[in-house]
Scaffold this motif. Structure first.
Motif, short mmCIF file in Angstrom:
data_model
loop_
_atom_site.label_atom_id
_atom_site.label_comp_id
_atom_site.label_asym_id
_atom_site.label_seq_id
_atom_site.Cartn_x
_atom_site.Cartn_y
_atom_site.Cartn_z
N ALA A 39 0.84 -1.21 0.00
CA ALA A 39 0.00 0.00 0.00
C ALA A 39 0.87 1.26 0.00
O ALA A 39 0.56 2.23 -0.68
N VAL A 58 -3.66 4.66 4.71
CA VAL A 58 -3.48 3.36 4.04
C VAL A 58 -2.72 2.37 4.93
O VAL A 58 -3.04 1.18 4.91
N SER A 62 -4.55 -0.94 6.15
CA SER A 62 -3.93 -2.19 5.67
C SER A 62 -3.59 -3.11 6.84
O SER A 62 -3.83 -4.32 6.77
N HIS A 65 -6.89 -4.61 7.90
CA HIS A 65 -7.93 -4.98 6.94
C HIS A 65 -8.46 -6.41 7.16
O HIS A 65 -9.63 -6.67 6.92
N HIS A 111 -12.57 -3.56 1.65
CA HIS A 111 -11.32 -4.02 1.02
C HIS A 111 -11.49 -5.25 0.13
O HIS A 111 -10.63 -5.54 -0.69
N VAL A 128 -5.91 0.23 -0.62
CA VAL A 128 -5.94 -1.00 0.19
C VAL A 128 -6.47 -2.18 -0.64
O VAL A 128 -5.93 -3.29 -0.58
N ASP A 132 -4.01 -5.32 -1.22
CA ASP A 132 -4.42 -6.64 -0.74
C ASP A 132 -4.38 -7.65 -1.89
O ASP A 132 -3.92 -8.79 -1.73
#
Ligand SMILES: [Fe+2]
Ligand SMILES: [Fe+2]
Length: 150
Positions: A39, A58, A62, A65, A111, A128, A132
């Protein structure tokens, strides 16, 4: 590290070191740290192109998440159910335990897009999503590389 120190040093994150992720080759904590790394790289790539991204948002989103996976009832459910429930649980945990902002909570909640159908409401949320997916591609490649066997 400064942006997410409270998260990384929390008991909740400690638990994430023991929860396996993608095909049991790594843990949720490892995946969240690596996603934060992706990220940051994506954010810097965007900012070089004139798109401003909050690195703090972020990184925090992250790191949290997939924290919803640390809840036993989520982790033990079938993956098709988990895909929908862990963002909701994660967003709740992030608010209650880490006092994240509305933007960060939304990024966690969205996300898994396009699963869940509603896209993120911020550029940070999109970062994100992308981070991911990049991280997951790398992990799946390391674990299986099914395309390499063709
Ligand atoms: Fe996830
Ligand atoms: Fe993830």
């Amino acid at each position: 590290m400064r942006m997410g120190e409270d998260i990384v040093q929390s008991e909740r994150f400690d638990k994430a070191w023991h929860v396996p992720h993608h095909h049991k080759k790594g843990t949720i904590a490892q995946h969240c740290l690596e996603t934060a790394g992706y990220a940051l790289r994506i954010s810097r790539w965007l900012s070089r192109r004139g798109i401003t991204v909050s690195e703090r948002d972020v990184v925090r989103a992250s790191l949290l998440h997939d924290i919803g996976m640390t809840e036993d009832e989520v982790f033990l459910s079938p993956s098709r159910v988990k895909a929908y429930t862990h963002p909701r649980e994660g967003s709740r945990i992030a608010r209650e335990e880490f006092g994240v902002s509305d933007l960060q909570a939304d990024a966690i909640l969205r996300h898994m897009w396009p699963i869940g159908h509603v896209p993120p409401h911020s550029i940070e949320g999109w970062v994100v999503v992308a981070a991911d997916k990049c991280c997951s591609i790398h992990e799946i490649h390391q674990a299986f590389a099914p395309w390499a066997k063709r």
